[in-house]
Design a protein around this motif. Structure first.
Motif, PDB file in Angstrom:
ATOM      1  N   PRO A   1       0.800  -1.230   0.000  1.00  0.00           N
ATOM      2  CA  PRO A   1       0.000   0.000   0.000  1.00  0.00           C
ATOM      3  C   PRO A   1       0.827   1.273   0.000  1.00  0.00           C
TER       4      PRO A   1
ATOM      5  N   ILE B   1      -2.371  15.414  -4.144  1.00  0.00           N
ATOM      6  CA  ILE B   1      -2.243  13.959  -4.037  1.00  0.00           C
ATOM      7  C   ILE B   1      -0.965  13.596  -3.297  1.00  0.00           C
TER       8      ILE B   1
ATOM      9  N   PHE C   1      -8.639  15.359  -1.307  1.00  0.00           N
ATOM     10  CA  PHE C   1      -9.307  14.767  -2.462  1.00  0.00           C
ATOM     11  C   PHE C   1     -10.632  15.453  -2.749  1.00  0.00           C
ATOM     12  N   ARG C   2     -11.256  16.008  -1.717  1.00  0.00           N
ATOM     13  CA  ARG C   2     -12.473  16.784  -1.948  1.00  0.00           C
ATOM     14  C   ARG C   2     -12.158  17.980  -2.844  1.00  0.00           C
TER      15      ARG C   2
ATOM     16  N   PHE D   1      -6.275  13.251   3.746  1.00  0.00           N
ATOM     17  CA  PHE D   1      -6.545  12.616   2.453  1.00  0.00           C
ATOM     18  C   PHE D   1      -7.952  12.975   1.982  1.00  0.00           C
ATOM     19  N   LEU D   2      -8.925  12.915   2.891  1.00  0.00           N
ATOM     20  CA  LEU D   2     -10.310  13.203   2.503  1.00  0.00           C
ATOM     21  C   LEU D   2     -10.480  14.674   2.141  1.00  0.00           C
ATOM     22  N   TYR D   3      -9.845  15.562   2.926  1.00  0.00           N
ATOM     23  CA  TYR D   3      -9.964  16.996   2.642  1.00  0.00           C
ATOM     24  C   TYR D   3      -9.365  17.329   1.280  1.00  0.00           C
TER      25      TYR D   3
ATOM     26  N   GLN E   1      -6.259  -3.942  -1.261  1.00  0.00           N
ATOM     27  CA  GLN E   1      -5.764  -2.608  -1.589  1.00  0.00           C
ATOM     28  C   GLN E   1      -4.577  -2.751  -2.532  1.00  0.00           C
TER      29      GLN E   1
ATOM     30  N   THR F   1      -1.183  11.417   0.068  1.00  0.00           N
ATOM     31  CA  THR F   1      -0.660  10.053   0.191  1.00  0.00           C
ATOM     32  C   THR F   1       0.507  10.007   1.173  1.00  0.00           C
TER      33      THR F   1
ATOM     34  N   SER G   1     -13.726  11.390  -0.386  1.00  0.00           N
ATOM     35  CA  SER G   1     -14.970  11.931   0.159  1.00  0.00           C
ATOM     36  C   SER G   1     -16.114  12.051  -0.851  1.00  0.00           C
ATOM     37  N   HIS G   2     -15.817  12.367  -2.120  1.00  0.00           N
ATOM     38  CA  HIS G   2     -16.921  12.604  -3.049  1.00  0.00           C
ATOM     39  C   HIS G   2     -17.738  11.353  -3.313  1.00  0.00           C
TER      40      HIS G   2
ATOM     41  N   PHE H   1      -5.326   9.769   8.009  1.00  0.00           N
ATOM     42  CA  PHE H   1      -6.311   9.513   6.951  1.00  0.00           C
ATOM     43  C   PHE H   1      -7.135  10.758   6.638  1.00  0.00           C
TER      44      PHE H   1
END
Lengths: 383, 180
Positions: free
Chosen positions: A28, A124, A143-144, A139-141, B37, A128, B53-54, A136
């Motif tokens: 990963p 990115i 990628f949004r 990553f969400l923020y 993964q 990553t 998130s999307h 984690f």
């Protein structure tokens, strides 16, 4: 200035056994299908051998068989995170060979899209890198926000990831009417999220403890290995092709070259490489704002598209500052509609070559952080 | 889905589900598929976007596992070169039954843009491992991957679990008859 985290070991005192460990190609944290052969002494890395070629997709062979416009989609698939930047040096080279002057509007759109894609790439990279460290949420923020940038690309080119948008002499399609407002709203959003990311990840005490003084790349080693981009700039080298060898219209914009200066540790550690990426996003925002202000909205982006692309006999090397470093294309033309040969200087390949040098003597867990901080894309390493 | 709607059914008096064991097992299986993964090429970036998130892949019950031993299905997301094909076969063999494969993108479906001149690219991952769902696109949109996941769930829902060996033997017998 803290002390380095390199672990000094007295072999004579403790009897230890060397172990060879295989990391990848399914792992990963290897950012693709990279295989690392690691020699460990206890938990200390003594040797790293990267094995590549798991994603070799015969780019140069395809260039021999395809016509000039047909090569562009294959270039997209080299460094698939920043496809807009990849296409640019290639089309620039053919334009120089054929002596085409592209319209003003095209130049501005190219700059804006290249800088937007640079932001997406760094998002990115930082996301990553956070994942590798076990964070984690950033990553969400990130990628949004990246999705907003991709939506602009999608409106212009029709593709989310691979665009085929920069054509020789122009662009595949014009931008939409509300382009300027949309881009400015994205810039605003990027700045807001960057504030959050600085608090959430980059200046977080736990994160700094993890990455400061790890994987130190001295400036002279960076030069001798040919590193470029944030990897070289993290070591304190102010090397940026947009300033040093200005192409297109980059000489019209006011921006700074960000370099690492050992903010929390030593110059050239993992933190420096990432903080350079972080500040470069702000510089890209500045360039975009200036370009949006100067950009003319009238004009045809397809008016200079040549009907037949047949560059005269000759050869040319063009380079551009990719998010990951210097990407160059050496194009040999034999006067027909197919290139004789195209050689690309893959940025990630050159930057990856420094990994064995900088990861010796650190703990095994640090090797994953060092690899994440170099930010490679295997599509470009293997080509 | 179908099974939960029965709970409101006044015919059963509410709160009672009458169904085959197979249906209930399959319902549970299809709603908690864990995937390996594992990213290969460009499609892996869209795969990451699906996780973010999307699009939020986890609402399908899909959780990434880093070990093939814990994974229910594998998403082949990208170009499969000959060098990587051996590794993919090993990874697939290491997964525990029942296992499923989603082939994401043109490259793993049929070789994609590298089909004609790619001396080094496997022309379709189905040459080495069996594929359940093919998703077209280069790369497919995240919505397409979600659609593929729904199709895989439909397939799992329809699967028969019991008397598998007996059925397989019958199928083989029929195939033999057709061949002859």
């Amino acid at each position: 200035m803290g002390e380095t985290k390199k672990v000094e070991f007295e072999y004579s005192q403790i009897d230890s056994e060397r172990m060879r460990l295989n990391v990848g190609p399914q792992h990963p944290s290897t950012h693709g299908v990279l295989r690392l052969e690691v020699e460990l002494d206890g938990e200390i890395v003594t040797e790293v051998i990267p094995h590549i070629g798991y994603l070799h997709r015969c780019f140069e062979k395809h260039c021999e068989k395809m016509t000039y416009p047909q090569v562009i989609p294959y270039i997209d698939r080299m460094d698939y995170i920043c496809a807009m930047n990849n296409e640019w040096p290639y089309v620039m080279g053919i334009e120089k060979l054929m002596g085409i002057e592209v319209p003003e509007k095209v130049e501005y759109i190219r700059v804006i899209f290249a800088e937007l894609n640079r932001i997406a790439n760094h998002q990115i990279a930082i996301a990553t890198f956070g994942l590798d460290a076990g964070a984690f949420t950033p990553f969400l923020y990130l990628f949004r926000d990246r999705e907003f940038i991709l939506s602009i690309f999608e409106k212009a080119s029709g593709g989310r990831l691979l665009y085929n948008y920069y054509w020789v002499g122009g662009l595949a399609a014009d931008v939409h009417k509300e382009f300027k407002e949309d881009v400015l709203s994205i810039v605003k959003q990027v700045r807001e999220t960057n504030k959050e990311i600085a608090d959430l990840l980059l200046y977080n005490k736990i994160f700094i403890e993890r990455v400061a003084n790890v994987g130190i790349l001295p400036a002279d080693v960076a030069i001798s290995y040919g590193c470029s981009g944030p990897v070289a700039r993290g070591s304190g080298l102010a090397f940026d092709l947009r300033k040093d060898a200005p192409y297109s219209i980059y000489d019209r914009f006011d921006f700074d070259v960000v370099t690492g200066h050992g903010e929390v540790g030593t110059v050239g550690d993992c933190f420096d490489r990432n903080i350079v990426r972080f500040h470069e996003m702000e510089q890209s925002c500045r360039i975009i704002e200036q370009a949006i202000e100067q950009m003319p909205m009238d004009g045809d982006v397809r008016e200079k598209l040549p009907k037949k692309i047949r560059p005269p006999k000759g050869e040319i090397y063009t380079k551009a500052e990719n998010p990951k470093g210097e990407l160059g294309f050496y194009i040999v033309s034999n006067g027909t509609d197919k290139p004789e040969r195209i050689k690309s200087r893959g940025t990630s390949f050159v930057n990856l070559s420094v990994l064995p040098e900088i990861s010796k003597g650190y703990l095994f867990a640090d090797l994953i952080m060092i690899l994440g901080s170099v930010d490679i894309v295997l599509g470009e390493v293997d080509r | 889905m179908g099974l939960l709607n029965k709970l409101d059914d006044p015919y059963y008096g509410g709160g009672i589900i009458l169904g085959k064991v197979e249906d209930i097992l399959n319902w549970g299986r299809s709603k908690s598929d864990w995937y390996l993964q594992f990213g290969l090429a460009c499609c892996a970036i869209e795969f990451m976007a699906v996780n973010a998130s999307h699009f939020d892949f986890m609402r399908f019950g899909c959780i990434p596992r880093t070990s093939p031993r814990q994974a229910d299905f594998i998403i082949i997301s990208g170009t499969v070169t000959f060098k990587m094909a051996e590794r993919i076969k090993v990874l697939y063999e290491q997964m525990a039954e029942p296992k499923y494969v989603i082939s994401m993108g043109s490259c793993s479906n049929c070789g994609g843009p590298y089909w004609e001149h790619g001396y080094h690219v496997l022309k379709g991952v189905d040459r080495i491992i069996p594929v359940d769902v093919y998703i077209p696109g280069c790369p497919p949109r995240p919505e397409a991957l979600e659609e593929g996941m729904i199709r895989l769930q439909e397939k799992i829902n329809k699967q028969a679990i019991f008397n598998k060996r007996k059925r397989l033997a019958e199928e083989e017998k029929q195939e033999l008859i057709i061949d002859n």
